[in-house]
Design a protein around this motif. Sequence first.
Motif, mmCIF file in Angstrom:
data_model
loop_
_atom_site.group_PDB
_atom_site.id
_atom_site.type_symbol
_atom_site.label_atom_id
_atom_site.label_comp_id
_atom_site.label_asym_id
_atom_site.label_seq_id
_atom_site.Cartn_x
_atom_site.Cartn_y
_atom_site.Cartn_z
ATOM 1 N N ASN A 11 0.541 -1.367 0.032
ATOM 2 C CA ASN A 11 -0.062 -0.251 0.071
ATOM 3 C C ASN A 11 1.027 1.419 -0.023
ATOM 4 O OD1 ASN A 11 -2.440 -1.444 0.019
ATOM 5 N ND2 ASN A 11 -2.629 -1.400 2.099
ATOM 6 N N VAL A 12 1.802 1.263 0.912
ATOM 7 C CA VAL A 12 2.642 2.514 1.068
ATOM 8 C C VAL A 12 3.429 2.691 -0.549
ATOM 9 C CG1 VAL A 12 4.709 3.511 1.988
ATOM 10 C CG2 VAL A 12 3.193 2.133 3.239
ATOM 11 N N GLU A 13 3.893 1.687 -1.101
ATOM 12 C CA GLU A 13 4.421 1.737 -2.484
ATOM 13 C C GLU A 13 3.497 2.455 -3.156
ATOM 14 O OE1 GLU A 13 6.919 -0.888 -5.830
ATOM 15 O OE2 GLU A 13 6.515 -1.776 -3.767
ATOM 16 N N ALA A 14 2.463 2.045 -3.180
ATOM 17 C CA ALA A 14 1.368 2.206 -4.313
ATOM 18 C C ALA A 14 1.094 3.895 -4.098
ATOM 19 C CB ALA A 14 0.091 1.661 -3.961
ATOM 20 N N VAL A 15 0.871 4.196 -2.761
ATOM 21 C CA VAL A 15 0.820 5.842 -2.573
ATOM 22 C C VAL A 15 1.871 6.666 -2.860
ATOM 23 C CG1 VAL A 15 0.404 7.419 -0.433
ATOM 24 C CG2 VAL A 15 -0.949 5.280 -0.870
ATOM 25 N N GLU A 16 3.036 6.108 -2.865
ATOM 26 C CA GLU A 16 4.223 7.171 -2.923
ATOM 27 C C GLU A 16 4.311 7.413 -4.598
ATOM 28 O OE1 GLU A 16 7.359 4.685 -1.435
ATOM 29 O OE2 GLU A 16 7.456 5.741 0.543
ATOM 30 N N THR A 35 -4.872 4.419 8.356
ATOM 31 C CA THR A 35 -3.871 4.788 9.365
ATOM 32 C C THR A 35 -2.380 4.349 8.807
ATOM 33 O OG1 THR A 35 -5.350 4.362 11.153
ATOM 34 C CG2 THR A 35 -3.209 4.076 11.741
ATOM 35 N N GLU A 36 -2.499 3.171 8.101
ATOM 36 C CA GLU A 36 -1.215 2.826 7.494
ATOM 37 C C GLU A 36 -0.493 3.928 6.643
ATOM 38 O OE1 GLU A 36 0.593 -0.770 4.741
ATOM 39 O OE2 GLU A 36 -1.414 -0.594 5.009
ATOM 40 N N LEU A 37 -1.582 4.456 5.750
ATOM 41 C CA LEU A 37 -1.019 5.282 4.802
ATOM 42 C C LEU A 37 -0.794 6.839 5.256
ATOM 43 C CD1 LEU A 37 -3.520 4.260 1.760
ATOM 44 C CD2 LEU A 37 -0.962 3.581 2.293
ATOM 45 N N ALA A 38 -1.339 7.193 6.440
ATOM 46 C CA ALA A 38 -1.247 8.541 6.516
ATOM 47 C C ALA A 38 -0.016 9.060 6.775
ATOM 48 C CB ALA A 38 -2.021 8.755 7.891
ATOM 49 N N PRO A 39 1.160 8.537 7.310
ATOM 50 C CA PRO A 39 2.392 9.201 7.406
ATOM 51 C C PRO A 39 3.185 9.387 5.867
ATOM 52 C CG PRO A 39 2.302 7.409 9.042
ATOM 53 C CD PRO A 39 1.059 7.298 7.945
ATOM 54 N N TYR A 40 2.480 8.658 5.073
ATOM 55 C CA TYR A 40 3.140 8.915 3.647
ATOM 56 C C TYR A 40 2.476 9.694 2.739
ATOM 57 C CZ TYR A 40 5.547 4.847 5.570
ATOM 58 O OH TYR A 40 6.127 4.194 6.637
ATOM 59 N N MET A 60 -12.823 9.930 8.586
ATOM 60 C CA MET A 60 -11.461 9.635 7.659
ATOM 61 C C MET A 60 -10.769 10.871 8.264
ATOM 62 S SD MET A 60 -12.490 8.365 3.939
ATOM 63 C CE MET A 60 -13.656 9.780 3.572
ATOM 64 N N SER A 61 -11.010 11.974 8.391
ATOM 65 C CA SER A 61 -9.970 13.022 8.974
ATOM 66 C C SER A 61 -9.514 12.753 10.412
ATOM 67 C CB SER A 61 -10.876 14.566 8.937
ATOM 68 O OG SER A 61 -11.265 14.867 7.879
ATOM 69 N N GLU A 62 -10.202 12.141 11.172
ATOM 70 C CA GLU A 62 -9.736 11.616 12.439
ATOM 71 C C GLU A 62 -8.550 10.803 12.456
ATOM 72 O OE1 GLU A 62 -12.946 10.097 14.841
ATOM 73 O OE2 GLU A 62 -13.880 11.903 14.726
ATOM 74 N N TRP A 63 -8.914 9.837 11.308
ATOM 75 C CA TRP A 63 -7.588 8.813 11.232
ATOM 76 C C TRP A 63 -6.548 9.415 10.470
ATOM 77 C CZ3 TRP A 63 -11.705 4.953 8.606
ATOM 78 C CH2 TRP A 63 -12.721 4.336 9.741
ATOM 79 N N LEU A 64 -6.616 10.435 9.837
ATOM 80 C CA LEU A 64 -5.467 10.755 9.080
ATOM 81 C C LEU A 64 -4.723 11.702 9.706
ATOM 82 C CD1 LEU A 64 -7.193 10.856 5.238
ATOM 83 C CD2 LEU A 64 -5.423 9.261 5.990
#
Length: 215
Positions: A11-16, A35-40, A60-64
């Motif tokens: 997932n992280v690779e897909a977002v970057e 939650t996994e993607l938020a930092p990226y 979603m804003s709470e999670w991000l």
Amino acid sequence: MPQGVRLTRDNVEAVEGADLIVVAVKPWLLQQVLTELAPYIEPQRQTLISVVAGTTFDTMSEWLGEHTPAMFRVIPNTAISVGRSVTFVAERGAEESRRAVVDAVFSALGVVYHIDEHQMGAATALASCGIAYALRYIEASMNAGIEAGIEPQMALDVVVETVQGAVEVLRSSGQQPNAEIARVTTPGGITLRGLEAMEQGGFSKAVAEGIKASK
């Protein structure tokens, strides 16, 4: 694989490096994924599209948290597979340029309606669930035709063509359905008898209750 397409199970690779982040998972997985993607996520550059029913922008804003970008909630229906989806779009924090990109993507797959987030439940019932409701009418009509002596494939073909014809009549005339129904219905005629029997069986009420139950 088409040129320019890159596949990954990360997932992280897909977002970057992505401009649009489309999240299309089951609702119970959304918190984990965001939650996994938020930092990226790069909020100033990237746009998040959620194709997940029932999860609001606030949630979603709470999670991000501070990584919340411009967001869109998008609900298509299964006719997207043939380029005939009815797709509803709600947005938060998006400027015109991002809206134009999202419109371009989903307009290529059908028609797009922009709505307020609070209308998402009703829109989903009307169009996404509505595909099943329309198909149930077609199935019921087909079965009635078979019982009346029509060969099964012919019965299905006739009902599908009839439904398509009704849609085209509405589109070309610009009339409300009742006006076109009146053109077909004559006093004491067979169409009137059929419509009355349907209403005695609760047809219109059943459709309305089904849509309300799906919100």
